[in-house]
Write a protein that holds these residues in place. Structure first.
Motif, PDB file in Angstrom:
ATOM      1  N   HIS A   1      41.845  -3.763  15.741  1.00  0.00           N
ATOM      2  CA  HIS A   1      41.086  -4.766  15.004  1.00  0.00           C
ATOM      3  C   HIS A   1      39.778  -4.198  14.483  1.00  0.00           C
ATOM      4  O   HIS A   1      39.319  -4.575  13.414  1.00  0.00           O
TER       5      HIS A   1
ATOM      6  N   SER B   1      40.537  -2.812  11.276  1.00  0.00           N
ATOM      7  CA  SER B   1      41.421  -3.620  10.452  1.00  0.00           C
ATOM      8  C   SER B   1      40.864  -3.878   9.052  1.00  0.00           C
ATOM      9  O   SER B   1      39.679  -4.159   8.897  1.00  0.00           O
TER      10      SER B   1
ATOM     11  N   VAL C   1      41.676  -6.449   7.459  1.00  0.00           N
ATOM     12  CA  VAL C   1      41.793  -7.902   7.280  1.00  0.00           C
ATOM     13  C   VAL C   1      40.783  -8.591   8.202  1.00  0.00           C
ATOM     14  O   VAL C   1      41.105  -9.028   9.296  1.00  0.00           O
ATOM     15  N   PRO C   2      39.529  -8.689   7.773  1.00  0.00           N
ATOM     16  CA  PRO C   2      38.485  -9.148   8.688  1.00  0.00           C
ATOM     17  C   PRO C   2      38.544 -10.634   9.020  1.00  0.00           C
ATOM     18  O   PRO C   2      37.942 -11.069   9.975  1.00  0.00           O
ATOM     19  N   GLU C   3      39.295 -11.397   8.241  1.00  0.00           N
ATOM     20  CA  GLU C   3      39.220 -12.852   8.443  1.00  0.00           C
ATOM     21  C   GLU C   3      40.140 -13.363   9.540  1.00  0.00           C
ATOM     22  O   GLU C   3      40.173 -14.534   9.827  1.00  0.00           O
ATOM     23  N   GLN C   4      40.926 -12.470  10.163  1.00  0.00           N
ATOM     24  CA  GLN C   4      41.892 -12.974  11.122  1.00  0.00           C
ATOM     25  C   GLN C   4      41.198 -13.494  12.395  1.00  0.00           C
ATOM     26  O   GLN C   4      40.195 -12.970  12.836  1.00  0.00           O
ATOM     27  N   LEU C   5      41.791 -14.542  12.926  1.00  0.00           N
ATOM     28  CA  LEU C   5      41.192 -15.194  14.084  1.00  0.00           C
ATOM     29  C   LEU C   5      41.912 -14.847  15.379  1.00  0.00           C
ATOM     30  O   LEU C   5      41.430 -15.123  16.448  1.00  0.00           O
ATOM     31  N   HIS C   6      43.089 -14.293  15.272  1.00  0.00           N
ATOM     32  CA  HIS C   6      43.824 -14.020  16.505  1.00  0.00           C
ATOM     33  C   HIS C   6      44.440 -12.616  16.490  1.00  0.00           C
ATOM     34  O   HIS C   6      44.292 -11.868  15.540  1.00  0.00           O
TER      35      HIS C   6
ATOM     36  N   VAL D   1      48.146 -13.677   9.099  1.00  0.00           N
ATOM     37  CA  VAL D   1      48.103 -12.558   8.157  1.00  0.00           C
ATOM     38  C   VAL D   1      49.428 -11.803   8.129  1.00  0.00           C
ATOM     39  O   VAL D   1      49.517 -10.706   7.602  1.00  0.00           O
TER      40      VAL D   1
ATOM     41  N   TYR E   1      46.768 -18.099  23.839  1.00  0.00           N
ATOM     42  CA  TYR E   1      45.688 -17.756  24.765  1.00  0.00           C
ATOM     43  C   TYR E   1      45.593 -18.775  25.885  1.00  0.00           C
ATOM     44  O   TYR E   1      45.570 -19.986  25.624  1.00  0.00           O
TER      45      TYR E   1
ATOM     46  N   THR F   1      36.853  -8.951  19.288  1.00  0.00           N
ATOM     47  CA  THR F   1      36.041  -7.928  18.619  1.00  0.00           C
ATOM     48  C   THR F   1      34.976  -8.592  17.746  1.00  0.00           C
ATOM     49  O   THR F   1      34.977  -9.813  17.539  1.00  0.00           O
TER      50      THR F   1
ATOM     51  N   ASP G   1      34.821  -8.454  14.642  1.00  0.00           N
ATOM     52  CA  ASP G   1      35.507  -9.094  13.511  1.00  0.00           C
ATOM     53  C   ASP G   1      36.010 -10.493  13.882  1.00  0.00           C
ATOM     54  O   ASP G   1      35.914 -11.426  13.090  1.00  0.00           O
ATOM     55  N   HIS G   2      36.586 -10.612  15.086  1.00  0.00           N
ATOM     56  CA  HIS G   2      37.046 -11.932  15.524  1.00  0.00           C
ATOM     57  C   HIS G   2      35.879 -12.907  15.613  1.00  0.00           C
ATOM     58  O   HIS G   2      35.973 -14.046  15.143  1.00  0.00           O
TER      59      HIS G   2
ATOM     60  N   ALA H   1      34.659 -13.974  12.321  1.00  0.00           N
ATOM     61  CA  ALA H   1      35.593 -14.921  11.685  1.00  0.00           C
ATOM     62  C   ALA H   1      35.439 -16.320  12.296  1.00  0.00           C
ATOM     63  O   ALA H   1      35.499 -17.329  11.582  1.00  0.00           O
ATOM     64  N   HIS H   2      35.243 -16.369  13.610  1.00  0.00           N
ATOM     65  CA  HIS H   2      35.055 -17.682  14.243  1.00  0.00           C
ATOM     66  C   HIS H   2      33.711 -18.297  13.847  1.00  0.00           C
ATOM     67  O   HIS H   2      33.618 -19.515  13.656  1.00  0.00           O
TER      68      HIS H   2
END
Lengths: 294, 241
Positions: free
Chosen positions: A283, A286, A288-293, B28, B126, B187, B189-190, B193-194
């Motif tokens: 990640h 990655s 694709v930075p917008e992924q949430l999971h 994705v 999760y 991460t 990035d996660h 995004a949240h």
């Protein structure tokens, strides 16, 4: 410290191998102390190369003092018969020993190099003569190159005793052929060839030298290493859990103790934790930075 | 882009080859790519998010052997226009945590309706985060903003036992549970995004509350940076043939 068989050589190597390039950055007294420190942890497999600055010379005194305790790997980047013989004699001279336990073709990169090494006038003929004369015991190969080339080398060198190649979560996260070192590991196991893992502690490349001049890098590694103790421990446990014979320590002496501690306390990493580490670096990398999971 | 090991691990013991599959909540395209790589005859990738639909299409667009077997459907799963008894394997990879209990119940009904006899179902999600996890606070802010803006939570982390009871109660037989990630690597990035999702919800909040929630989400994401916490599980079910 845990030991594992180095293929069918009869050698049981500790789960960490001391990468003696770390000695290059120390004065002789400090180098002597570091070798004693590594031996105190029970490490019995050392790796050196003539291209590691003064590492051969600085290893020499303590190597000679503890010769029976150390399984010594050395390497050459020479691909032809004369060159390999010359470099072997030079290494024996600089190390001040009568023999090397494992002599490795260093940094195989291209198909034509493999052709040359295995040819009539190639380095392997020198290796085999040296083995017959008792100057080396075993033959190995190291590579950061394409796994397919390493697989080809396994097929073409039938007296290969060990392989050294990169293995870490960044490599494991990529599923293309250029990073399929798992195939190398599987084939090596099937052929009873010892496996030595490098770059286990790599976090990424150094920034461009325009942004960070080489002189300003905080660690003497080819790559930017992980440095936090917990992260080093996770990286060690991950690499050692892949089934490698041994994981080679990093080039910077500041990190060596943390790696020795990790090796001394090694516990096999379960598969969910391995995937966690792989997913984390995947990640981070990655597009694709917008992924949430995950 | 590589298929993540979470997907390959969840599918490793499932009979994907030659099956008509539904990937519910395409995201994705990770699970979609995993199903196609594992030899699915046909994959219906369903998402209600236009950007995700495009990403999923583009992900396999350069490979005819995969794109010919893929249909991306922009649809609400609760009103999905797929025939009854038509699907042989359903995956919901990281879907349930974005469904509130009512939506989960409705989606479960859709799964049961479209599932053919002998259908397999894989639910990866999760477990509730441990109390010590810092990311809980970020998710709490995201949920607060979502509740105020939409009347429902953005995220619900269901215990695996709750998911199991929900689907067994709907006629599925439980097959197995395995751990995909432990800990879960949240991460930067996660978290970013949240935080962005929290900001989107916050924009719909009344008064200055939205601004405060948005600021709080951004600060939390920056302060936490990244964290490894919690567990991701995979549950497998099947219908009798």
């Amino acid at each position: 410290m845990e030991t594992r068989p180095l293929g069918d050589t009869g050698q049981d190597s500790t789960v960490v191998t001391f990468g003696t390039i770390a000695l290059n950055w120390l004065e002789q007294e400090g180098a002597d102390q570091l070798v004693e420190h590594v031996l105190d942890y029970g490490v019995n497999h050392f790796d050196v190369a003539p291209t590691y600055g003064d590492a051969e010379l600085k290893l020499g005194p303590k190597l000679r003092q503890h010769r029976e305790e150390i399984f010594l790997g050395c390497k050459t980047q020479q691909r032809d018969y004369e060159g390999a013989w010359g470099m072997l004699e030079r290494s024996l001279d600089r190390l001040g020993v009568d023999s090397i336990d494992l002599y490795q073709v260093h940094g195989l990169e291209y198909d034509d190099e493999l052709d040359e090494i295995t040819g009539d006038d190639g380095a392997l003929r020198a290796f085999r003569e040296a083995r017959a004369e008792g100057l080396i015991d075993h033959i190995g190969l190291t590579s950061h190159s394409e796994p397919a080339l390493v697989l080809d080398a396994i097929d073409r060198i039938d007296d290969l005793d060990s392989l050294m190649f990169p293995l870490n979560p960044v490599v494991a996260a990529k599923d293309d052929g250029d990073h399929d070192y798992e195939a190398v590991l599987d084939r090596a196991h099937a052929a009873d060839i010892g496996t030595l893992g490098i770059k286990a502690f790599a976090a990424g490349s150094w920034p461009d030298t325009d942004d960070l001049p080489e002189a300003d890098r905080p660690f003497a590694n080819w790559y930017r290493p992980v440095t936090a103790p917990d992260e080093i421990r996770r990286r060690f446990d991950f690499a050692a859990s892949q089934g490698l014979t041994s994981v080679v320590s990093v080039g910077d002496p500041k990190l060596v103790t943390m790696i020795l501690e990790a090796a001394a306390d090694y516990e096999e990493m379960d598969e969910a934790a391995q995937r966690s580490l792989i997913e984390r670096v995947r990640h981070d990398d990655s597009p694709v930075p917008e992924q949430l999971h995950h | 882009m590589a298929v993540p090991s979470t997907v390959t691990t969840a599918l490793a013991d499932r009979p994907v080859e030659g099956r008509r599959c539904l990937e519910a909540g395409a995201g994705v395209g990770n699970a979609t790519a995993g199903l196609l790589d594992a030899g699915a005859e046909r994959v219906y990738a369903v998402t209600n998010d236009r950007a995700h639909a495009r990403t999923t299409r583009e992900r396999v667009a350069d490979d005819d052997t995969r794109s010919d077997r893929l249909a991306v459907l922009e649809s609400d799963l609760r009103t999905l226009a797929l025939s009854d008894d038509s699907i042989e394997l359903i995956t919901a990879h990281g879907l349930c945590n974005v469904l509130d209990p009512a939506a989960l119940s409705a989606v479960a009904a859709t799964f049961r309706r479209v599932a053919a006899p002998g259908c397999h179902l894989v639910i990866d999600d999760y477990a509730p985060l441990p109390a010590t996890a810092s990311v809980r606070e970020l998710f709490a802010v995201e949920n607060a903003a979502a509740e105020l803006a939409t009347g429902g939570p953005a995220l619900t982390f269901y215990p695996p036992d709750a998911i199991r009871r929900c689907f067994v109660g709907g006629g599925w037989s439980f097959d197995r549970e395995r751990t995909l990630l432990d800990p879960v690597p949240w991460t930067a990035d996660h978290l970013s995004a949240h935080a962005a999702a929290a900001r989107d919800h916050a924009a719909g909040c009344p008064g200055d509350l939205g601004d405060r929630l948005a600021t709080r989400a951004d600060r939390l994401a920056t302060a936490i940076g990244s964290e490894s916490a919690g567990r991701m599980y995979s549950l497998a079910f099947r219908l009798s043939a």
